[in-house]
Design a protein around this motif. Structure first.
Motif, PDB file in Angstrom:
ATOM      1  N   GLY A  81      -3.295 -39.074  42.151  1.00 39.31           N
ATOM      2  CA  GLY A  81      -3.078 -37.844  42.896  1.00 39.31           C
ATOM      3  C   GLY A  81      -2.005 -36.978  42.282  1.00 39.31           C
ATOM      4  O   GLY A  81      -2.124 -35.748  42.220  1.00 39.31           O
ATOM      5  N   ILE A  82      -0.942 -37.607  41.794  1.00 39.96           N
ATOM      6  CA  ILE A  82       0.184 -36.858  41.209  1.00 39.96           C
ATOM      7  C   ILE A  82      -0.153 -36.346  39.813  1.00 39.96           C
ATOM      8  O   ILE A  82      -0.024 -35.156  39.507  1.00 39.96           O
ATOM      9  CB  ILE A  82       1.441 -37.740  41.165  1.00 39.96           C
ATOM     10  CG1 ILE A  82       1.954 -38.016  42.585  1.00 39.96           C
ATOM     11  CG2 ILE A  82       2.537 -37.091  40.314  1.00 39.96           C
ATOM     12  CD1 ILE A  82       3.085 -39.016  42.643  1.00 39.96           C
ATOM     13  N   LEU A  83      -0.597 -37.244  38.934  1.00 41.86           N
ATOM     14  CA  LEU A  83      -0.719 -36.911  37.517  1.00 41.86           C
ATOM     15  C   LEU A  83      -1.975 -36.124  37.185  1.00 41.86           C
ATOM     16  O   LEU A  83      -2.030 -35.441  36.154  1.00 41.86           O
ATOM     17  CB  LEU A  83      -0.651 -38.183  36.679  1.00 41.86           C
ATOM     18  CG  LEU A  83       0.676 -38.940  36.776  1.00 41.86           C
ATOM     19  CD1 LEU A  83       0.605 -40.250  36.017  1.00 41.86           C
ATOM     20  CD2 LEU A  83       1.827 -38.078  36.256  1.00 41.86           C
ATOM     21  N   MET A  95      -2.404 -45.571  31.088  1.00 42.13           N
ATOM     22  CA  MET A  95      -3.580 -45.283  30.273  1.00 42.13           C
ATOM     23  C   MET A  95      -4.321 -44.081  30.848  1.00 42.13           C
ATOM     24  O   MET A  95      -4.393 -43.914  32.068  1.00 42.13           O
ATOM     25  CB  MET A  95      -4.551 -46.471  30.272  1.00 42.13           C
ATOM     26  CG  MET A  95      -4.210 -47.604  29.346  1.00 42.13           C
ATOM     27  SD  MET A  95      -5.485 -48.908  29.375  1.00 42.13           S
ATOM     28  CE  MET A  95      -4.924 -49.898  30.764  1.00 42.13           C
ATOM     29  N   HIS A  96      -4.890 -43.280  29.955  1.00 40.30           N
ATOM     30  CA  HIS A  96      -5.811 -42.224  30.361  1.00 40.30           C
ATOM     31  C   HIS A  96      -7.225 -42.733  30.094  1.00 40.30           C
ATOM     32  O   HIS A  96      -7.559 -43.112  28.972  1.00 40.30           O
ATOM     33  CB  HIS A  96      -5.560 -40.942  29.570  1.00 40.30           C
ATOM     34  CG  HIS A  96      -6.550 -39.863  29.864  1.00 40.30           C
ATOM     35  ND1 HIS A  96      -7.116 -39.080  28.895  1.00 40.30           N
ATOM     36  CD2 HIS A  96      -7.087 -39.451  31.040  1.00 40.30           C
ATOM     37  CE1 HIS A  96      -7.958 -38.220  29.442  1.00 40.30           C
ATOM     38  NE2 HIS A  96      -7.961 -38.430  30.736  1.00 40.30           N
ATOM     39  N   VAL A  97      -8.044 -42.758  31.134  1.00 43.63           N
ATOM     40  CA  VAL A  97      -9.405 -43.278  31.038  1.00 43.63           C
ATOM     41  C   VAL A  97     -10.381 -42.132  31.283  1.00 43.63           C
ATOM     42  O   VAL A  97     -10.402 -41.531  32.359  1.00 43.63           O
ATOM     43  CB  VAL A  97      -9.644 -44.406  32.068  1.00 43.63           C
ATOM     44  CG1 VAL A  97     -11.040 -44.998  31.885  1.00 43.63           C
ATOM     45  CG2 VAL A  97      -8.581 -45.492  31.920  1.00 43.63           C
ATOM     46  N   TRP A 135      -1.622 -42.734  28.129  1.00 49.05           N
ATOM     47  CA  TRP A 135      -1.358 -41.454  28.768  1.00 49.05           C
ATOM     48  C   TRP A 135      -0.058 -40.887  28.216  1.00 49.05           C
ATOM     49  O   TRP A 135       0.958 -41.578  28.133  1.00 49.05           O
ATOM     50  CB  TRP A 135      -1.257 -41.633  30.272  1.00 49.05           C
ATOM     51  CG  TRP A 135      -1.063 -40.350  31.022  1.00 49.05           C
ATOM     52  CD1 TRP A 135      -2.031 -39.518  31.487  1.00 49.05           C
ATOM     53  CD2 TRP A 135       0.191 -39.756  31.377  1.00 49.05           C
ATOM     54  NE1 TRP A 135      -1.467 -38.434  32.119  1.00 49.05           N
ATOM     55  CE2 TRP A 135      -0.095 -38.550  32.062  1.00 49.05           C
ATOM     56  CE3 TRP A 135       1.525 -40.105  31.184  1.00 49.05           C
ATOM     57  CZ2 TRP A 135       0.890 -37.710  32.563  1.00 49.05           C
ATOM     58  CZ3 TRP A 135       2.518 -39.274  31.666  1.00 49.05           C
ATOM     59  CH2 TRP A 135       2.190 -38.084  32.357  1.00 49.05           C
ATOM     60  N   GLN A 136      -0.109 -39.617  27.834  1.00 50.50           N
ATOM     61  CA  GLN A 136       1.071 -38.926  27.332  1.00 50.50           C
ATOM     62  C   GLN A 136       1.253 -37.621  28.095  1.00 50.50           C
ATOM     63  O   GLN A 136       0.277 -36.915  28.364  1.00 50.50           O
ATOM     64  CB  GLN A 136       0.920 -38.620  25.833  1.00 50.50           C
ATOM     65  CG  GLN A 136       0.707 -39.838  24.954  1.00 50.50           C
ATOM     66  CD  GLN A 136       1.913 -40.753  24.877  1.00 50.50           C
ATOM     67  OE1 GLN A 136       3.028 -40.361  25.233  1.00 50.50           O
ATOM     68  NE2 GLN A 136       1.707 -41.985  24.419  1.00 50.50           N
ATOM     69  N   PRO A 144       6.709 -34.936  33.560  1.00 57.52           N
ATOM     70  CA  PRO A 144       7.085 -36.033  32.662  1.00 57.52           C
ATOM     71  C   PRO A 144       6.497 -37.355  33.146  1.00 57.52           C
ATOM     72  O   PRO A 144       6.011 -37.467  34.269  1.00 57.52           O
ATOM     73  CB  PRO A 144       8.615 -36.044  32.742  1.00 57.52           C
ATOM     74  CG  PRO A 144       8.935 -35.438  34.068  1.00 57.52           C
ATOM     75  CD  PRO A 144       7.858 -34.413  34.318  1.00 57.52           C
ATOM     76  N   ALA A 145       6.539 -38.355  32.271  1.00 60.36           N
ATOM     77  CA  ALA A 145       6.030 -39.670  32.626  1.00 60.36           C
ATOM     78  C   ALA A 145       6.806 -40.245  33.814  1.00 60.36           C
ATOM     79  O   ALA A 145       8.029 -40.079  33.890  1.00 60.36           O
ATOM     80  CB  ALA A 145       6.131 -40.613  31.435  1.00 60.36           C
TER      81      ALA A 145
END
Length: 390
Positions: free
Chosen positions: A80-82, A163-165, A376-377, A384-385
């Motif tokens: 929800g956030i990212l 991770m970005h999937v 994920w970057q 920010p992370a």
């Protein structure tokens, strides 16, 4: 103000008891604002609302969130956030209270405290009144780090790897695991109403594992190299060794295929012992693979699935429950039973068989023909992370 996201349905239903009996006395009711999830996926909505509200009203102040639930609650809030459209420099800081079933993230953060005994006690309890004070103290370690910081201004956060999937039709952020083959099938089958009614706690996952132990997944896996190249763990040298600097293509069938950001998925279940959540390189994903047809003892017979399950899967699983010793098992003196790679990510093209397209991200099962996984970057001008209190 500290936001509290509480999942009343997580695990055995401990969340409300933890909040009322322990969080309110620790931090004060006036300092807490509670958001309760009401259905599957509701955490995504809550996370999106929290970040948009906070970036609008407090654009330079960190957003502290206490998550009272399981790994699914954390997964939903992060997505929800990212995956929102929020921009800016707001630092999201999470404190985790393990009120779910396996609580893999908490187990990775506190492996010396979140023992199998503690995990089983928490999974069986319906109220913190049923738990010893020592167990409750373990559950509150992350929150107490947050509370100490609010009182003294000290910083006790660490980076949370993600991770970005990319599933094509859907984008997902994972903080623990992206899996296919056996693990995805287990999560898929363990979540049926019949399985939940028949088994309590983590026993339903063991029952689902037995149902899928002889099934192999057809797919093509392409590993992508980080700047340092693709590395593979060698049982002979007990270390990673460079495989190649270019893409590496692995053809199935696969019995097991997990991309890991942490070493364990339960307190004592450690499929990726080299993937510490706090020490994994920032550009790396660890991929754990079992391809049964590499077994020299198999002869291409119709019952090879049963043969491999009977002769190999037992020792491999035992190794996963014995500190991760399975990565040192070999068919002979050099050929590893478990292929353990460190890479930048991968593409997977699934076959057309039953369950070949299943993808599990932090316990949530999806269906996709093509999956792309990377670390994920943060993007330019985006958030920010996230950090986690420890």
């Amino acid at each position: 103000m500290v936001e509290v996201v509480l999942n009343p349905a997580a695990g055995s239903g401990l969340a409300e008891s933890v909040y009322t009996t322990h969080l309110v006395p620790l931090l004060g009711a006036d300092e807490l604002r509670v958001h309760r999830t009401t259905s599957a996926g509701d955490g995504v909505r809550i996370g999106r609302t929290l970040i948009h509200t906070h970036t609008s009203l407090h654009p330079t102040t960190p957003l502290d969130i206490i998550l009272v639930g399981g790994d699914g609650t954390t997964h939903e809030i992060l997505n929800g956030i990212l995956l929102s459209s929020a921009l800016g420099s707001v630092q999201v800081r999470l404190a985790v209270v393990p009120a779910g079933t396996a609580n893999a993230l908490f187990a990775a953060l506190y492996p010396e405290h979140w023992t199998q005994d503690v995990q089983h006690r928490v999974a069986a309890a319906h109220s913190t009144a049923e738990l010893d004070a020592s167990v409750v103290d373990v559950m509150l370690r992350s929150v107490k780090s947050l509370a100490a910081s609010l009182r003294s201004g000290t910083q006790g956060c660490v980076d949370l790897p993600l991770m970005h999937v990319d599933l094509g039709s859907q984008q997902i952020v994972a903080h623990l695991v992206t899996s296919h083959a056996l693990h995805a099938a287990i999560l898929h089958d363990a979540d049926t109403p019949a399985m939940r009614a028949r088994h309590t706690g983590i026993d339903r996952f063991k029952a689902a594992a037995a149902l899928n132990a002889t099934r192999w997944t057809q797919a093509t896996l392409t590993l992508h190299p980080p700047p340092s190249g693709i590395q593979q763990y060698s049982p002979k040298t007990s270390s990673f060794e460079l495989v190649q600097n270019a893409e590496l293509v692995l053809e199935g069938p696969f019995l097991y295929l997990n991309a890991m950001l942490t070493d364990r998925l339960e307190s004592a279940f450690i499929p990726a012992p080299l993937s510490s959540a706090l020490r994994l390189p920032k550009d790396a994903v660890d991929v754990v693979v079992i391809r049964p047809t590499r077994d020299p003892a198999l002869t291409g017979q119709p019952n090879d699935g049963e043969t491999f399950a009977q002769t190999r899967l037992g020792p491999i699983t035992a190794g996963m429950y014995a500190g991760g010793t399975h990565i040192d098992l070999t068919y002979d003196s050099t050929l590893p039973m478990v292929e353990y790679f460190r890479c930048a990510g991968y593409d997977l093209h699934a076959g057309g068989g039953d369950k070949d397209r299943l993808v599990c991200t932090d316990g949530f099962v999806s269906d996709a023909e093509h999956v792309k996984v990377t670390r994920w970057q943060p993007q330019e001008d985006a958030l920010p992370a996230p950090l986690i209190w420890r």
